[in-house]
Design a protein around this motif. Structure first.
Motif, PDB file in Angstrom:
ATOM      1  N   ARG A   1       0.832  -1.212   0.000  1.00  0.00           N
ATOM      2  CA  ARG A   1       0.000   0.000   0.000  1.00  0.00           C
ATOM      3  C   ARG A   1       0.865   1.259   0.000  1.00  0.00           C
ATOM      4  N   GLY A   2       1.993   1.196   0.698  1.00  0.00           N
ATOM      5  CA  GLY A   2       2.915   2.326   0.703  1.00  0.00           C
ATOM      6  C   GLY A   2       3.523   2.551  -0.673  1.00  0.00           C
ATOM      7  N   GLN A   3       3.839   1.463  -1.373  1.00  0.00           N
ATOM      8  CA  GLN A   3       4.376   1.580  -2.731  1.00  0.00           C
ATOM      9  C   GLN A   3       3.336   2.151  -3.676  1.00  0.00           C
ATOM     10  N   LEU A   4       2.074   1.729  -3.520  1.00  0.00           N
ATOM     11  CA  LEU A   4       0.994   2.278  -4.343  1.00  0.00           C
ATOM     12  C   LEU A   4       0.871   3.775  -4.078  1.00  0.00           C
ATOM     13  N   ALA A   5       0.851   4.162  -2.807  1.00  0.00           N
ATOM     14  CA  ALA A   5       0.706   5.578  -2.449  1.00  0.00           C
ATOM     15  C   ALA A   5       1.875   6.395  -2.986  1.00  0.00           C
TER      16      ALA A   5
ATOM     17  N   TYR B   1       6.632  -0.149  -7.519  1.00  0.00           N
ATOM     18  CA  TYR B   1       5.248  -0.557  -7.260  1.00  0.00           C
ATOM     19  C   TYR B   1       4.819  -1.677  -8.203  1.00  0.00           C
ATOM     20  N   LEU B   2       5.094  -1.529  -9.497  1.00  0.00           N
ATOM     21  CA  LEU B   2       4.685  -2.545 -10.469  1.00  0.00           C
ATOM     22  C   LEU B   2       5.432  -3.857 -10.251  1.00  0.00           C
TER      23      LEU B   2
ATOM     24  N   VAL C   1       1.795  -6.539  -7.511  1.00  0.00           N
ATOM     25  CA  VAL C   1       1.659  -8.001  -7.605  1.00  0.00           C
ATOM     26  C   VAL C   1       0.970  -8.541  -6.350  1.00  0.00           C
ATOM     27  N   MET C   2       1.327  -7.997  -5.188  1.00  0.00           N
ATOM     28  CA  MET C   2       0.729  -8.449  -3.936  1.00  0.00           C
ATOM     29  C   MET C   2      -0.714  -7.944  -3.793  1.00  0.00           C
ATOM     30  N   LEU C   3      -1.002  -6.766  -4.340  1.00  0.00           N
ATOM     31  CA  LEU C   3      -2.341  -6.189  -4.199  1.00  0.00           C
ATOM     32  C   LEU C   3      -3.379  -6.854  -5.097  1.00  0.00           C
TER      33      LEU C   3
ATOM     34  N   LYS D   1      -8.190   9.981  -0.108  1.00  0.00           N
ATOM     35  CA  LYS D   1      -7.811   9.561   1.241  1.00  0.00           C
ATOM     36  C   LYS D   1      -6.305   9.343   1.350  1.00  0.00           C
ATOM     37  N   ILE D   2      -5.690   8.833   0.290  1.00  0.00           N
ATOM     38  CA  ILE D   2      -4.234   8.660   0.275  1.00  0.00           C
ATOM     39  C   ILE D   2      -3.556  10.022   0.395  1.00  0.00           C
ATOM     40  N   VAL D   3      -3.989  10.966  -0.430  1.00  0.00           N
ATOM     41  CA  VAL D   3      -3.385  12.305  -0.393  1.00  0.00           C
ATOM     42  C   VAL D   3      -3.578  12.926   0.984  1.00  0.00           C
ATOM     43  N   ARG D   4      -4.802  12.848   1.511  1.00  0.00           N
ATOM     44  CA  ARG D   4      -5.094  13.450   2.817  1.00  0.00           C
ATOM     45  C   ARG D   4      -4.273  12.787   3.926  1.00  0.00           C
ATOM     46  N   ARG D   5      -4.167  11.458   3.873  1.00  0.00           N
ATOM     47  CA  ARG D   5      -3.429  10.733   4.917  1.00  0.00           C
ATOM     48  C   ARG D   5      -1.959  11.144   4.933  1.00  0.00           C
ATOM     49  N   TYR D   6      -1.342  11.129   3.755  1.00  0.00           N
ATOM     50  CA  TYR D   6       0.090  11.421   3.726  1.00  0.00           C
ATOM     51  C   TYR D   6       0.390  12.910   3.866  1.00  0.00           C
ATOM     52  N   ALA D   7      -0.583  13.747   3.551  1.00  0.00           N
ATOM     53  CA  ALA D   7      -0.419  15.180   3.851  1.00  0.00           C
ATOM     54  C   ALA D   7      -0.384  15.374   5.358  1.00  0.00           C
TER      55      ALA D   7
END
Length: 185
Positions: free
Chosen positions: A79-83, A140-141, A146-148, A173-179
């Motif tokens: 999930r971190g790699q996706l973000a 990520y790719l 692959v895991m997701l 939500k990803i943007v808001r979380r990491y902001a």
């Protein structure tokens, strides 16, 4: 005439244009009620135009804040790699949220350093991206995605649920979380 003068008086009293529009809307609705009740036969506020809404300029972040945002995801987890890949791609390319969410594997041309999103009206365009975005996408790719996908086939680059594209709300939500992690209000 009375309603126009009243609206002008609101402007002279320096009420914000949004407050003036809200007051005019209330008066219009009051006259709708009076017409339904049979008290009056017409709505004198119906044709009166309120002040135009001002469009606010978008709020931008500083370079330091952008760097902190891009460094915030934990790139050791899927999930971190996706973000990280999504944030890097957004920053590098200026893609719309919907374009990023609907991006397919065939739209990535990482060796050329470009992506080919489909925008409004299914129009395609070619957008160059830089090294950090390419690196994050390759990471990520190569492992996170692959895991997701969990063995399910999917053409989408960014995965929300297995085989489904990441939703715009999930991207928000990803943007808001990491902001928040980066300390950006």
């Amino acid at each position: 005439v009375h309603v126009s003068r009243w609206l002008r008086s609101l402007s002279e009293r320096k009420l914000a244009s949004s407050s003036q529009r809200r007051a005019l809307s209330a008066v219009r609705q009051f006259f709708v009620y009076l017409i339904r009740s049979g008290v009056v036969h017409s709505n004198p506020a119906k044709e009166i135009r309120g002040p135009k809404a001002r469009r606010r300029l978008p709020v931008t972040i500083t370079r330091a804040q952008a760097a902190a945002l891009l460094d915030a995801p934990d790139a050791t987890t899927p999930r971190g790699q996706l973000a990280k890949a999504a944030l890097e791609l957004l920053y590098a390319s200026g893609l719309r949220a919907s374009e990023l969410c609907q991006l397919r594997l065939e739209d990535l041309h990482l060796t050329l350093g470009v992506v080919r999103p489909r925008g409004k009206g299914s129009k395609e365009r070619v957008v160059p991206i830089g090294g950090p975005a390419i690196e994050a996408l390759e990471t990520y790719l190569g492992s996170g995605r692959v895991m997701l996908v969990k063995g399910v086939s999917s053409d989408f680059v960014f995965i929300g649920n297995p085989s489904k594209a990441l939703s715009r709300m999930a991207l928000f939500k990803i943007v808001r979380r990491y902001a928040a992690v980066a300390g950006i209000p």
